[in-house]
Enzyme design. Sequence first.
Site, short mmCIF file in Angstrom:
data_model
loop_
_atom_site.label_atom_id
_atom_site.label_comp_id
_atom_site.label_asym_id
_atom_site.label_seq_id
_atom_site.Cartn_x
_atom_site.Cartn_y
_atom_site.Cartn_z
N HIS A 176 0.89 -1.16 0.00
CA HIS A 176 0.00 0.00 0.00
C HIS A 176 0.93 1.21 0.00
CE1 HIS A 176 -3.74 2.17 1.47
NE2 HIS A 176 -2.79 3.09 1.52
N ASP A 300 -9.79 -4.22 -3.77
CA ASP A 300 -9.55 -3.64 -2.44
C ASP A 300 -10.88 -3.59 -1.66
OD1 ASP A 300 -8.21 -2.54 -0.30
OD2 ASP A 300 -7.96 -0.56 -1.19
O1 DOR Z 1 -9.51 2.55 2.16
C1 DOR Z 1 -8.96 1.50 2.48
N1 DOR Z 1 -9.51 0.68 3.41
N2 DOR Z 1 -7.79 1.16 1.92
C2 DOR Z 1 -7.09 0.10 2.34
O2 DOR Z 1 -6.04 -0.18 1.77
C3 DOR Z 1 -7.54 -0.66 3.52
C4 DOR Z 1 -8.98 -0.61 3.60
C5 DOR Z 1 -9.61 -1.24 4.84
O3 DOR Z 1 -9.11 -2.30 5.26
O4 DOR Z 1 -10.57 -0.71 5.32
#
Ligand code: DOR
Length: 443
Positions: A176, A300
């Site tokens: 990430h 994602d």
């Molecule tokens: O917005 C996000 N939420 N990006 C991520 O990489 C992790 C994810 C989450 O696990 O909620």
Amino acid sequence: MTTPTTLIKNALCVFPDGIRQDTILLKDGKIHIAPPSTSAADRVIDATGLHLIPGVIDDQVHFRDPGLTHKEDLHTGSKACAKGGVTTFFDMPNTEPTTTTCDRLEKKLDLAAGKSMVNFGFFIGATLDNIYELQDAERTPGIKIFIGSSTGNLLVDDQEALEQIFAETKLPICAHCEDEETVQKNKTKRNGGREVEDHSSIRDHQAAIVATRRSIDLATRHKHAFHVLHVSTAEEIPLIKAAKGLVTAEVCPHHLFFNVDDYRRLGSLVQMNPSIKDASDNQALWNALIDGTIQVIATDHAPHTLEEKLRPYPLSPSGMPSVENSLALMLDAVNHGKITLERVVEAMCAGPAKVWNIIGKGSLKEGYDADVVLVDLNKSQKILNAEQVTKCNWSPWHGDTIKGWAVKTFVNGHLVFEDGKFDETVRGKEVQFNPERPGYWKN
Ligand code: DOR
């Protein structure tokens, strides 16, 4: 569970070398192309007018199991996969507890064997002090590093620790990429942020570019196979292109379809890390996907309850669900002439199989696993919150009519989803990887 035999006739099959009408037999959990006309089967499907594609491999989902199962769990997440034509998922390590030891990784694999309706794999997460675990792990697609923090507390942005991980581990690495220092500076400048629009100024272009450049530099110096997760800016694309062969990349539907203008309509529902960016970034990402600079489409999928998402910014968590709609959104784009069906199948099926050195998946090939999906490119359907299978029960695409849907999904030869109905007794299998990993991307 015995594996039924299915004969699929007259489908337009999306093979690696083109689209042709053919007959496919799913037998003993494997694909057989153009079988003898005398082949017997438990089920015969006349798929006239439908396309047959390999099952989608989504290499980035957050199924929240264990520990955060009020948002999602391995059963509901995998059921959403089945509906969306996703036959394999790789889940991220930011669960509770985090997947940062081999023991926890194996526990998660056991949990999935009992609950998951599709095939599964789990990344092992890097911390500042788990190098021995990263070296010992085998039953995993690779190592996930949060170079910038997101949901949860996994963060490795210390240069020495990063150098050690890239130098002393063998598994492929993905990350990430949002630079923590840049994000924290931007946050201070904006007093933590007041409006959700601030999210894209805090997690800005620079944050993504700096972290991607830093990771690619590490990968290049240590000659370590590396995959950039969820690319969100135009400026990261030339960096990825320059490192082709060693570095691969992924784009998510939300970074293709949403930009900062959507905050007005959707507010914190489109709050995501990396943040959504500008319309010009959408276009650059489409171009990079089409020309092959980006090899993978993944979601994602990051479910949070609607109640959590509707808290005032910055209390609203980042993330949105999409695993049950990603293929349909891409098929809709095919119907709008934005991309070809062949390229979508490459980026959602063969691409991730190649990046992660998966055995027997991602293509309609003789002897490959019978993970296949019948899609109806002419089927139009509205995405509605009430019909979402994900436990969080909402979608940022609520109300949108999408043309092109999975109508039947097979996992290892088992029909797990058919026209809105599920066989919830089907269980997927742990994904197997080529022992010669890590591989380099060769065209
Ligand atoms: O917005 C996000 N939420 N990006 C991520 O990489 C992790 C994810 C989450 O696990 O909620």
